[in-house]
Design a protein around this motif. Structure first.
Motif, PDB file in Angstrom:
ATOM      1  N   GLN A   9      -0.438  11.289 -15.105  1.00 28.04           N
ATOM      2  CA  GLN A   9       0.924  11.090 -14.622  1.00 28.04           C
ATOM      3  C   GLN A   9       1.006  11.316 -13.111  1.00 28.04           C
ATOM      4  N   GLU A  10       0.323  12.319 -12.625  1.00 34.18           N
ATOM      5  CA  GLU A  10       0.312  12.590 -11.182  1.00 34.18           C
ATOM      6  C   GLU A  10      -0.365  11.449 -10.430  1.00 34.18           C
ATOM      7  N   ARG A  11      -1.445  10.913 -10.970  1.00 36.86           N
ATOM      8  CA  ARG A  11      -2.134   9.791 -10.339  1.00 36.86           C
ATOM      9  C   ARG A  11      -1.220   8.565 -10.309  1.00 36.86           C
ATOM     10  N   THR A  12      -0.495   8.340 -11.394  1.00 36.86           N
ATOM     11  CA  THR A  12       0.449   7.214 -11.440  1.00 36.86           C
ATOM     12  C   THR A  12       1.510   7.376 -10.363  1.00 36.86           C
ATOM     13  N   ARG A  13       2.076   8.568 -10.230  1.00 41.64           N
ATOM     14  CA  ARG A  13       3.091   8.800  -9.203  1.00 41.64           C
ATOM     15  C   ARG A  13       2.506   8.668  -7.801  1.00 41.64           C
ATOM     16  N   ALA A  14       1.251   9.092  -7.614  1.00 33.41           N
ATOM     17  CA  ALA A  14       0.617   8.952  -6.300  1.00 33.41           C
ATOM     18  C   ALA A  14       0.468   7.473  -5.931  1.00 33.41           C
ATOM     19  N   PHE A  15       0.027   6.667  -6.876  1.00 37.64           N
ATOM     20  CA  PHE A  15      -0.065   5.227  -6.618  1.00 37.64           C
ATOM     21  C   PHE A  15       1.318   4.640  -6.362  1.00 37.64           C
ATOM     22  N   ALA A  16       2.328   5.057  -7.111  1.00 35.42           N
ATOM     23  CA  ALA A  16       3.686   4.542  -6.933  1.00 35.42           C
ATOM     24  C   ALA A  16       4.230   4.911  -5.549  1.00 35.42           C
ATOM     25  N   ARG A  17       3.860   6.100  -5.029  1.00 36.28           N
ATOM     26  CA  ARG A  17       4.313   6.512  -3.696  1.00 36.28           C
ATOM     27  C   ARG A  17       3.765   5.595  -2.613  1.00 36.28           C
ATOM     28  N   VAL A  18       2.606   5.007  -2.835  1.00 34.82           N
ATOM     29  CA  VAL A  18       2.009   4.103  -1.844  1.00 34.82           C
ATOM     30  C   VAL A  18       2.439   2.660  -2.099  1.00 34.82           C
ATOM     31  N   ILE A  19       2.331   2.219  -3.340  1.00 39.68           N
ATOM     32  CA  ILE A  19       2.612   0.828  -3.686  1.00 39.68           C
ATOM     33  C   ILE A  19       4.095   0.505  -3.530  1.00 39.68           C
ATOM     34  N   GLY A  20       4.977   1.408  -3.922  1.00 34.83           N
ATOM     35  CA  GLY A  20       6.416   1.150  -3.890  1.00 34.83           C
ATOM     36  C   GLY A  20       6.946   0.767  -2.521  1.00 34.83           C
ATOM     37  N   PRO A  21       6.764   1.608  -1.496  1.00 36.91           N
ATOM     38  CA  PRO A  21       7.266   1.236  -0.176  1.00 36.91           C
ATOM     39  C   PRO A  21       6.617  -0.030   0.379  1.00 36.91           C
ATOM     40  N   TYR A  22       5.327  -0.213   0.091  1.00 40.50           N
ATOM     41  CA  TYR A  22       4.621  -1.410   0.551  1.00 40.50           C
ATOM     42  C   TYR A  22       5.249  -2.663  -0.050  1.00 40.50           C
ATOM     43  N   VAL A  23       5.422  -2.668  -1.363  1.00 43.14           N
ATOM     44  CA  VAL A  23       5.993  -3.827  -2.053  1.00 43.14           C
ATOM     45  C   VAL A  23       7.439  -4.047  -1.615  1.00 43.14           C
ATOM     46  N   ALA A  24       8.229  -2.987  -1.530  1.00 41.05           N
ATOM     47  CA  ALA A  24       9.639  -3.132  -1.143  1.00 41.05           C
ATOM     48  C   ALA A  24       9.764  -3.707   0.268  1.00 41.05           C
ATOM     49  N   THR A  25       8.948  -3.239   1.187  1.00 42.84           N
ATOM     50  CA  THR A  25       9.020  -3.697   2.574  1.00 42.84           C
ATOM     51  C   THR A  25       8.613  -5.155   2.709  1.00 42.84           C
ATOM     52  N   PHE A  26       7.441  -5.493   2.225  1.00 44.29           N
ATOM     53  CA  PHE A  26       6.935  -6.842   2.444  1.00 44.29           C
ATOM     54  C   PHE A  26       7.666  -7.897   1.631  1.00 44.29           C
ATOM     55  N   THR A  27       8.052  -7.601   0.406  1.00 45.03           N
ATOM     56  CA  THR A  27       8.752  -8.620  -0.374  1.00 45.03           C
ATOM     57  C   THR A  27      10.160  -8.866   0.158  1.00 45.03           C
ATOM     58  N   THR A  28      10.798  -7.840   0.723  1.00 54.00           N
ATOM     59  CA  THR A  28      12.100  -8.044   1.369  1.00 54.00           C
ATOM     60  C   THR A  28      11.933  -8.954   2.579  1.00 54.00           C
ATOM     61  N   PHE A  29      10.899  -8.677   3.365  1.00 59.02           N
ATOM     62  CA  PHE A  29      10.586  -9.508   4.527  1.00 59.02           C
ATOM     63  C   PHE A  29      10.306 -10.949   4.091  1.00 59.02           C
ATOM     64  N   TYR A  30       9.508 -11.129   3.040  1.00 59.99           N
ATOM     65  CA  TYR A  30       9.191 -12.467   2.548  1.00 59.99           C
ATOM     66  C   TYR A  30      10.445 -13.191   2.077  1.00 59.99           C
ATOM     67  N   ALA A  31      11.319 -12.500   1.358  1.00 61.24           N
ATOM     68  CA  ALA A  31      12.515 -13.142   0.816  1.00 61.24           C
ATOM     69  C   ALA A  31      13.393 -13.717   1.925  1.00 61.24           C
ATOM     70  N   PHE A  32      13.515 -13.004   3.029  1.00 56.48           N
ATOM     71  CA  PHE A  32      14.380 -13.460   4.105  1.00 56.48           C
ATOM     72  C   PHE A  32      13.698 -14.439   5.056  1.00 56.48           C
ATOM     73  N   ARG A  33      12.409 -14.277   5.285  1.00 57.35           N
ATOM     74  CA  ARG A  33      11.718 -15.065   6.308  1.00 57.35           C
ATOM     75  C   ARG A  33      10.724 -16.068   5.745  1.00 57.35           C
ATOM     76  N   LEU A  34      10.853 -16.436   4.499  1.00 59.83           N
ATOM     77  CA  LEU A  34       9.876 -17.296   3.833  1.00 59.83           C
ATOM     78  C   LEU A  34       9.586 -18.595   4.586  1.00 59.83           C
ATOM     79  N   PRO A  35      10.578 -19.360   5.019  1.00 58.47           N
ATOM     80  CA  PRO A  35      10.257 -20.606   5.737  1.00 58.47           C
ATOM     81  C   PRO A  35       9.496 -20.354   7.046  1.00 58.47           C
ATOM     82  N   ASP A  36       9.782 -19.251   7.721  1.00 58.64           N
ATOM     83  CA  ASP A  36       9.101 -18.928   8.976  1.00 58.64           C
ATOM     84  C   ASP A  36       7.635 -18.576   8.758  1.00 58.64           C
ATOM     85  N   LEU A  37       7.299 -18.158   7.560  1.00 53.13           N
ATOM     86  CA  LEU A  37       5.931 -17.719   7.288  1.00 53.13           C
ATOM     87  C   LEU A  37       4.962 -18.881   7.092  1.00 53.13           C
TER      88      LEU A  37
END
Length: 157
Positions: A9-37
């Motif tokens: 469970q601790e390992r899962t939360r550790a991965f979620a602490r890294v993966i979560g902000p990464y996914v939230a940041t980049f997918t938000t960026f992709y959603a708004f700037r997709l044609p520019d990419l």
């Protein structure tokens, strides 16, 4: 069904602490700037060494997640494990079929329906990233030592 160990469970939360902000940041960026990419994608795919390197790094990162996170108990653990597989498969495909990846991206961005669906997809992924961030940083308040001392386990994640 048995619950995952405190360590898993601790390992899962550790991965979620890294993966979560990464996914939230980049997918938000992709959603708004997709044609520019599209120009960025063209520049990247024009250099085979960079494509191969990116694919190799993605495959390696996915395999690290797959190898280090073998817990599939609970929605958070399943999400982390699926992310590892998704990254590994994307890396493999980028190394093996970069032209297919490019043509799929171009056709998605040039189609109004494809663009809308891609933006919705990335929006959903951004929400999942936020949920992973929350679960990784703000759940499971007790440490493994406290749980062992009280003779109980953490809530399943």
């Amino acid at each position: 069904m048995s619950t995952a160990t405190v360590e898993a469970q601790e390992r899962t939360r550790a991965f979620a602490r890294v993966i979560g902000p990464y996914v939230a940041t980049f997918t938000t960026f992709y959603a708004f700037r997709l044609p520019d990419l599209l120009g960025l994608l063209d520049d990247l795919l024009a250099q085979p060494v960079l494509v191969w390197l990116l694919g190799a790094l993605m495959l390696g990162a996915g395999l690290v997640i797959i190898g280090a996170h073998r817990n599939w108990r609970g929605p958070l653990a399943v999400t982390v494990s699926l992310f590892g597989w998704f990254v590994a498969v994307r890396g493999f495909l980028l190394v093996v079929t970069p032209d297919t990846i490019r043509s799929a991206a171009v056709s998605t961005v040039l189609s109004p329906t494809g663009l809308t669906l891609a933006r919705v997809f990335f929006g959903v992924l951004a929400v999942i990233g936020l949920l992973l961030t929350y679960a990784g940083w703000f759940t499971g308040g007790r440490s493994a030592g406290e749980a062992a001392a009280k003779g109980s386990s953490l809530p399943s994640t």
